[in-house]
Design an enzyme around this catalytic site. Structure first.
Site, short mmCIF file in Angstrom:
data_model
loop_
_atom_site.label_atom_id
_atom_site.label_comp_id
_atom_site.label_asym_id
_atom_site.label_seq_id
_atom_site.Cartn_x
_atom_site.Cartn_y
_atom_site.Cartn_z
N ARG A 32 0.83 -1.21 0.00
CA ARG A 32 0.00 0.00 0.00
C ARG A 32 0.87 1.26 0.00
O ARG A 32 2.03 1.24 0.35
CB ARG A 32 -0.93 0.01 1.21
CG ARG A 32 -2.16 -0.87 1.02
CD ARG A 32 -3.05 -0.86 2.25
NE ARG A 32 -2.42 -1.52 3.37
CZ ARG A 32 -1.86 -0.91 4.40
NH1 ARG A 32 -1.88 0.43 4.47
NH2 ARG A 32 -1.30 -1.58 5.35
N HIS A 57 -8.94 -3.59 13.49
CA HIS A 57 -7.95 -4.25 12.63
C HIS A 57 -7.47 -5.48 13.40
O HIS A 57 -6.43 -5.46 14.06
CB HIS A 57 -6.78 -3.30 12.33
CG HIS A 57 -5.81 -3.85 11.32
ND1 HIS A 57 -4.48 -3.52 11.30
CD2 HIS A 57 -5.99 -4.70 10.28
CE1 HIS A 57 -3.89 -4.16 10.29
NE2 HIS A 57 -4.78 -4.87 9.67
N ARG A 87 1.46 -12.49 -1.35
CA ARG A 87 0.18 -12.68 -0.66
C ARG A 87 -0.72 -13.67 -1.38
O ARG A 87 -0.67 -13.81 -2.60
CB ARG A 87 -0.58 -11.34 -0.62
CG ARG A 87 0.07 -10.27 0.21
CD ARG A 87 -0.47 -10.28 1.62
NE ARG A 87 0.16 -9.24 2.43
CZ ARG A 87 -0.22 -8.96 3.67
NH1 ARG A 87 -1.23 -9.61 4.22
NH2 ARG A 87 0.40 -8.04 4.36
N SER A 99 0.76 -5.08 10.47
CA SER A 99 1.05 -5.98 9.36
C SER A 99 2.21 -6.93 9.70
O SER A 99 3.25 -6.48 10.21
CB SER A 99 1.39 -5.16 8.13
OG SER A 99 1.43 -5.98 7.01
N LYS A 115 -1.78 -11.92 12.76
CA LYS A 115 -3.25 -11.98 12.85
C LYS A 115 -3.79 -13.16 12.03
O LYS A 115 -4.58 -13.95 12.52
CB LYS A 115 -3.90 -10.67 12.33
CG LYS A 115 -3.61 -9.46 13.20
CD LYS A 115 -4.35 -8.24 12.69
CE LYS A 115 -3.93 -7.81 11.29
NZ LYS A 115 -2.50 -7.42 11.18
N THR A 116 -3.35 -13.24 10.77
CA THR A 116 -3.86 -14.31 9.90
C THR A 116 -3.33 -15.66 10.35
O THR A 116 -4.08 -16.62 10.50
CB THR A 116 -3.46 -14.03 8.44
OG1 THR A 116 -4.01 -12.77 8.05
CG2 THR A 116 -3.98 -15.11 7.50
N ASP A 121 -8.75 -10.35 9.55
CA ASP A 121 -8.17 -9.00 9.46
C ASP A 121 -9.07 -7.83 9.85
O ASP A 121 -8.57 -6.84 10.36
CB ASP A 121 -7.66 -8.78 8.03
CG ASP A 121 -6.63 -7.66 7.91
OD1 ASP A 121 -5.60 -7.72 8.61
OD2 ASP A 121 -6.86 -6.73 7.14
N LYS A 172 -8.28 -2.26 1.91
CA LYS A 172 -8.07 -1.38 3.04
C LYS A 172 -8.78 -0.02 2.86
O LYS A 172 -9.10 0.64 3.84
CB LYS A 172 -6.57 -1.18 3.31
CG LYS A 172 -5.95 -2.38 4.04
CD LYS A 172 -6.65 -2.65 5.37
CE LYS A 172 -5.79 -3.39 6.40
NZ LYS A 172 -5.51 -4.77 6.12
N1 LIG Z 1 6.05 -16.89 16.25
C1 LIG Z 1 5.34 -16.47 15.21
N2 LIG Z 1 4.06 -16.07 15.38
C2 LIG Z 1 3.34 -15.62 14.34
N3 LIG Z 1 3.79 -15.56 13.07
C3 LIG Z 1 5.05 -15.97 12.83
C4 LIG Z 1 5.87 -16.44 13.88
N4 LIG Z 1 7.07 -16.76 13.35
C5 LIG Z 1 7.01 -16.51 12.04
N5 LIG Z 1 5.80 -16.03 11.70
C6 LIG Z 1 5.42 -15.60 10.33
O1 LIG Z 1 5.03 -14.23 10.40
C7 LIG Z 1 4.04 -13.93 9.43
C8 LIG Z 1 2.79 -13.35 10.10
O2 LIG Z 1 2.01 -12.81 9.07
P1 LIG Z 1 0.43 -12.66 9.06
O3 LIG Z 1 -0.04 -12.87 7.67
O4 LIG Z 1 -0.21 -13.51 10.09
O5 LIG Z 1 0.33 -11.12 9.41
P2 LIG Z 1 -0.93 -10.23 9.70
O6 LIG Z 1 -0.86 -9.78 11.11
O7 LIG Z 1 -2.13 -11.00 9.31
O8 LIG Z 1 -0.66 -8.97 8.75
P3 LIG Z 1 -1.54 -8.19 7.66
O9 LIG Z 1 -2.44 -7.27 8.41
O10 LIG Z 1 -0.54 -7.49 6.85
O11 LIG Z 1 -2.30 -9.22 6.89
C9 LIG Z 1 3.73 -15.22 8.72
O12 LIG Z 1 4.49 -15.25 7.55
C10 LIG Z 1 4.21 -16.29 9.72
O13 LIG Z 1 4.60 -17.49 9.10
O1 LIG Z 2 -3.45 -3.98 3.58
C1 LIG Z 2 -2.57 -4.74 3.14
O2 LIG Z 2 -2.00 -4.58 2.09
C2 LIG Z 2 -2.18 -5.92 3.94
C3 LIG Z 2 -2.68 -5.84 5.28
O3 LIG Z 2 -3.57 -6.57 5.67
C4 LIG Z 2 -2.13 -4.78 6.15
O4 LIG Z 2 -1.16 -4.12 5.75
O5 LIG Z 2 -2.67 -4.61 7.25
CA LIG Z 3 -3.40 -10.86 7.40
MN LIG Z 4 -4.24 -6.14 7.71
#
Ligand SMILES: Nc1ncnc2c1ncn2[C@@H]1O[C@H](COP(=O)(O)OP(=O)(O)OP(=O)(O)O)[C@@H](O)[C@H]1O
Ligand SMILES: O=C([O-])CC(=O)C(=O)O
Ligand SMILES: [Ca+2]
Ligand SMILES: [Mn+2]
Length: 665
Positions: free
Chosen positions: A183, A347, A449, A365, A369-370, A384, A328
Site C-alpha cells: 500500500r 484491525h 500474498r 502488518s 493476525k492471519t 483481518d 483497506k
Molecule cells: N512466532 C510467530 N508467530 C506468528 N507468526 C510468525 C511467527 N514466526 C514466524 N511467523 C510468520 O510471520 C508472518 C505473520 O504474518 P500474518 O499474515 O499472520 O500477518 P498479519 O498480522 O495478518 O498482517 P496483515 O495485516 O498485513 O495481513 C507469517 O508469515 C508467519 O509465518
Molecule cells: O493492507 C494490506 O496490504 C495488507 C494488510 O492486511 C495490512 O497491511 O494490514
Molecule cells: Ca493478514
Molecule cells: Mn491487515
C-alpha cells in the site's frame, strides 16, 4: 554412428531404407462400404464447428425474482436495470453522454462470427445507451461490462489479457501487481468538506491527508474516463459485514480480472437472489490503477493517488495496481461508518473455540493476525477486519489475505491448503516449467500474498459472526527481543498498548544485520482509522470492561537477543501460548512483574522452555538487554507524548490510569 539415424548415405540429407511398400491398413469388418468402424458411433447434434461450440455452454437457469409490486422481472428487464445502474456509475460528471454499456466479453464470437456488439446486428443482448444523440466520439463507443464473473471466467480473462497471469501447480492464479507491491499510505487522500471537517481526525499523526472536493472530481473524472476508454471493465457487486443489520453494498469497477477476482474473494459474495435485488450500491470503488494521476493536479505528490470521498461514498484509485488498496480503502470507510452507529471497527483477526469463546488478535502488518487466527482447533471468524457491536463480533470481509513469504505446509497447513483453484497469488515466483511456487523466493517482493474466500479454510465459521470476545490478544513482532513472549495486561495496560500500536520489524533483508526500527500505529491500524484514536480506544475499553475480557500482549518477534543475535520465536511456541490463553489455563498460572514495562508474566507454560518466558534469561549479554529494554521504553514514552493531554472516554480516572500504564523508569 549407426545407420539408424537415417543419415548413413553420406549426402547430408535424410532417406528411408528402401524396402517393400507399406501395405494399406484395412479394417476387418465393414470393408465393403468403406466406412471405418470408429466413425460409426453416435455423432454430435451439430453440422458446423460453431454449432458444436454453442452446445458446450448452457445458461444458468434464471431464478424467479420478485420486484416491489410483486411481479416477476423478465431476464431482459433485470439486465436492463443492472446496466442502467452500472451506466450511472460510469457516467461522467461533466458530459451528457458516455459510452454505450453492453454486457459480455467483446472478444466473444457471436454465432455469426462477428465480435461487435449485438446491438449492431439486432440480436438479443442488453445495451444501455445513456445519450440520445452522439455528441462525442466517446459516446459512439461501447464499453463492455463483465459483471460478477465467476473465478473460472476471471482466470480465463486474466490469462488471455493480463501479462504475468499464470495457473500455478496448486491451481491458484498467479498475478503481478505491477510496480507497487504494497500500500501507499502517503498517497491516500480524504476529501475535507463541511461534514468531514468536524468529524474526522486531521493534522499531525492523522492518516487522513486532505484534498478538496474539486480535486477529487478531477481525479474521479480521470479514472472514469480511463475506464470508459477501455473495451471492457469488470464490475463486482458485493457486500461488506456479516452482521445483516449493518451490511454495506459495495460496487467495484476495475480494469483487471486480477482486481475483480481479488475482490470476489475478499468481499462477501452475494447469492444469485441477493444480486437480483442488489439495487444501488452504498459505496463505489473506481479502480483505474494502471493509469497514473496527473502531477499538474493540485495536491498530487506522486503518480499515485487513492482518494476517498465519504460524502459521495466513492473511492478512486490511480497509479497503483496493488489490490490491497481496495480492501483497506473499504476498511477505512467502515472505520467511519461503523462508529457513527456505535459499532467498533477493529484491525484484528478473530476466532472461536468449540465452547463459543471468542478471541481477537490485534496487530500491525506481519505480526500474526492471519497466521494465529487460522487455527485448526478453532472456528475462523475472520483474519483481518471486524466489528464489535452490542451483541458480539462480525467479520467485515468474505475472505483472507495471507502473507506467503516462507510459507510451509507443516507450520501453516490450513493456509497452504487454501491456495488452490480460485485463490489469487500475488507476486510469487514459480518454476517456469512445473509452475510450482517457491514461497522462499523474494525476487518480486517480500510481501507476497494469497487472497482466498474464507470458506477455503476448513473450519471457517459461516456466517462469520460470534459472541462477545473473552480474550483480546495484542500482537507485536518485537525485533528488539525484549518484550516477553506473553504478558497479561490489566485494562489500563491494554488500552495503553492498543493506543500505542507497537511493532518492530527488521528494516530490510539485504546486506546482513540492520537495526530494527520501532513502528507505532495507533489502534494497530493508524493507516485506516478516520477518527481520533481515543474514540476507538474509549469504545474498546467500555466493551472489554462490560464483557470482562482479558487483555494479553504476545511477542511474535525475537527472543534471545535482538534481530541478528536472537531468533524469531518459534511459531510452535507462540501457538502453545495462544492455546493456553484460549483454554483459560494461562489465567491460572503463577505470575511475576517485570521491570520498566510492569508486565505480569507467567513463570511456566506447558510445552515451552520456561527460561524464554522472561527475556532477560535468554539474552547472554545482560547489559545489552538492559540497554535495549530502556531504548524501547524510551520509544514508547516518546510516541505516547502526543496522547498525554487527551481524554479517553468519559471516565477521567481511566485516562489517568492509561497514562500511568506505560513503561516507568
Ligand atoms: N512466532 C510467530 N508467530 C506468528 N507468526 C510468525 C511467527 N514466526 C514466524 N511467523 C510468520 O510471520 C508472518 C505473520 O504474518 P500474518 O499474515 O499472520 O500477518 P498479519 O498480522 O495478518 O498482517 P496483515 O495485516 O498485513 O495481513 C507469517 O508469515 C508467519 O509465518
Ligand atoms: O493492507 C494490506 O496490504 C495488507 C494488510 O492486511 C495490512 O497491511 O494490514
Ligand atoms: Ca493478514
Ligand atoms: Mn491487515
Amino acid at each position: 554412428m549407426s545407420a539408424g539415424n537415417g543419415n548413413a548415405n553420406g549426402d547430408g540429407g535424410f532417406s528411408f531404407p528402401k524396402g517393400p511398400a507399406i501395405p494399406k491398413i484395412t479394417t476387418g469388418a465393414k470393408r465393403d462400404n468403406d466406412i471405418c468402424q470408429d466413425d460409426s458411433g453416435p455423432t454430435v447434434k451439430a453440422t458446423t464447428l460453431d454449432e458444436l461450440h454453442s452446445l458446450q455452454k448452457k445458461r444458468s437457469a434464471p431464478t424467479t425474482p420478485i420486484n416491489q409490486s410483486g411481479t416477476a422481472f423478465s431476464e431482459e428487464e433485470r439486465q436492463k436495470i443492472q446496466l442502467q445502474s452500472i451506466s450511472a456509475s460510469l457516467a461522467s460528471l461533466t458530459r451528457e453522454s458516455g459510452p454505450k454499456v453492453v454486457r459480455g466479453d467483446p472478444a466473444e464470437k457471436k454465432a455469426d462470427g462477428s465480435t461487435t456488439p449485438a446491438y449492431a446486428h439486432g440480436q438479443h443482448q442488453s445495451i444501455f445507451s445513456p445519450a440520445l444523440g452522439a455528441v462525442s466520439d466517446s459516446s459512439l463507443k461501447f464499453t463492455h461490462v463483465l459483471y460478477n464473473l465467476s473465478p473460472a471466467e476471471l482466470y480465463e480473462q486474466a490469462i488471455k489479457d493480463e501479462k504475468g497471469s499464470f495457473i500455478t501447480s496448486n491451481g491458484a492464479l498467479a498475478t503481478l501487481s505491477g510496480a507497487k507491491t504494497g500500500r501507499a499510505p502517503r498517497d491516500k487522500r480524504v476529501v475535507r468538506d463541511a461534514t468531514t471537517e468536524d468529524e474526522l481526525w486531521w493534522g499531525k499523526g492523522s492518516p487522513n491527508i486532505e484534498m478538496d472536493e474539486h480535486t477529487f472530481t478531477v481525479n474521479r473524472e480521470r479514472a472514469v474516463d480511463y475506464l470508459n476508454s477501455l473495451e471492457k471493465v469488470f464490475v463486482n457487486d458485493q457486500f461488506l459485514n456479516w452482521d445483516p443489520e449493518n451490511r454495506i453494498k459495495v460496487r467495484i469497477v476495475s480494469a483487471r480480472a486480477y482486481h475483480s477476482l481479488f475482490m470476489h474473494n475478499m468481499c462477501i459474495r452475494p447469492t444469485p437472489e441477493e444480486l437480483e435485488s442488489f439495487g444501488t450500491p452504498d459505496f463505489t470503488i473506481y479502480n483505474a490503477g494502471q493509469f497514473p494521476c496527473n502531477r499538474y493536479t493540485h495536491y498530487m505528490t506522486s503518480s499515485t493517488s487513492v482518494d476517498l470521498n465519504l460524502s459521495r461514498r466513492e473511492l478512486v484509485i490511480l497509479g497503483t495496481q496493488y489490490a490491497g488498496e481496495m480492501k483497506k480503502g473499504l476498511f477505512s470507510v467502515m472505520h467511519y461508518l461503523m462508529p457513527k452507529r456505535r459499532i467498533l471497527s477493529l484491525h484484528s483477526g478473530c476466532n472461536m473455540g468449540k465452547d463459543g469463546d471468542v478471541a481477537l488478535f490485534f496487530g500491525l502488518s506481519g505480526t500474526g493476525k492471519t497466521t494465529l487466527s487460522t487455527d485448526h482447533n478453532r472456528y475462523l471468524i475472520g483474519d483481518d477486519e471486524h466489528c464489535w457491536t452490542e451483541t458480539g463480533v462480525s467479520n467485515i470481509e468474505g475472505g483472507c489475505y495471507a502473507k506467503c513469504v516462507d510459507l510451509s505446509r507443516e507450520k501453516e497447513p490450513d493456509i497452504w491448503n487454501a491456495i488452490k483453484f480460485g485463490t489469487v497469488l500475488e507476486n510469487v515466483v514459480f518454476d517456469e516449467h512445473t509452475r510450482e511456487v517457491d514461497y522462499s523466493d523474494k525476487s518480486v517482493t517480500e510481501n507476497t500474498r494469497a487472497a482466498y474466500p474464507i470458506e477455503f479454510i476448513p473450519n471457517a465459521k459461516i456466517p462469520c459472526v460470534g459472541p462477545h470476545p473473552k480474550n483480546v490478544i495484542l500482537l507485536a513482532c518485537d525485533a528488539f527481543g525484549v518484550l516477553p513472549p506473553v504478558s497479561k495486561l490489566n485494562l489500563a495496560q491494554t488500552m495503553y498498548h492498543f493506543i500505542s500500536g507497537y511493532t518492530a520489524l527488521v528494516a530490510g533483508t539485504e546486506d546482513g544485520i540492520k537495526e530494527p526500527t520501532g513502528t507505532f500505529s495507533a489502534c494497530f491500524g493508524a493507516a485506516f482509522i478516520m477518527l481520533h484514536p481515543t474514540k476507538y480506544a474509549a469504545m474498546l475499553a467500555e466493551k472489554m470492561k462490560r464483557q470482562g475480557a482479558t487483555g494479553w500482549l504476545v511477542n511474535t518477534g525475537w527472543s534471545g537477543g535482538s534481530y541478528g543475535v536472537g531468533n524469531r520465536i518459534k511459531l510452535a511456541y507462540t501457538r502453545k501460548i495462544i492455546d493456553a490463553i484460549h483454554s483459560g489455563s494461562l489465567l491460572e498460572a503463577n505470575y511475576k512483574k517485570t521491570d520498566i514495562f510492569g508486565f505480569e508474566i507467567p513463570t511456566e507454560i506447558e510445552g515451552i522452555p520456561s527460561e524464554i518466558l522472561d527475556p532477560v534469561n535468554s539474552w547472554s549479554d545482560k547489559k545489552a538487554h538492559k540497554e535495549t529494554l530502556l531504548k524501547l521504553g524510551g520509544l514508547f514514552k516518546k510516541n505516547f507524548e502526543t496522547f498525554a493531554n487527551q481524554k479517553i472516554g468519559v471516565d477521567g480516572k481511566l485516562t489517568e490510569e492509561i497514562l500511568a500504564a506505560g513503561p516507568i523508569f
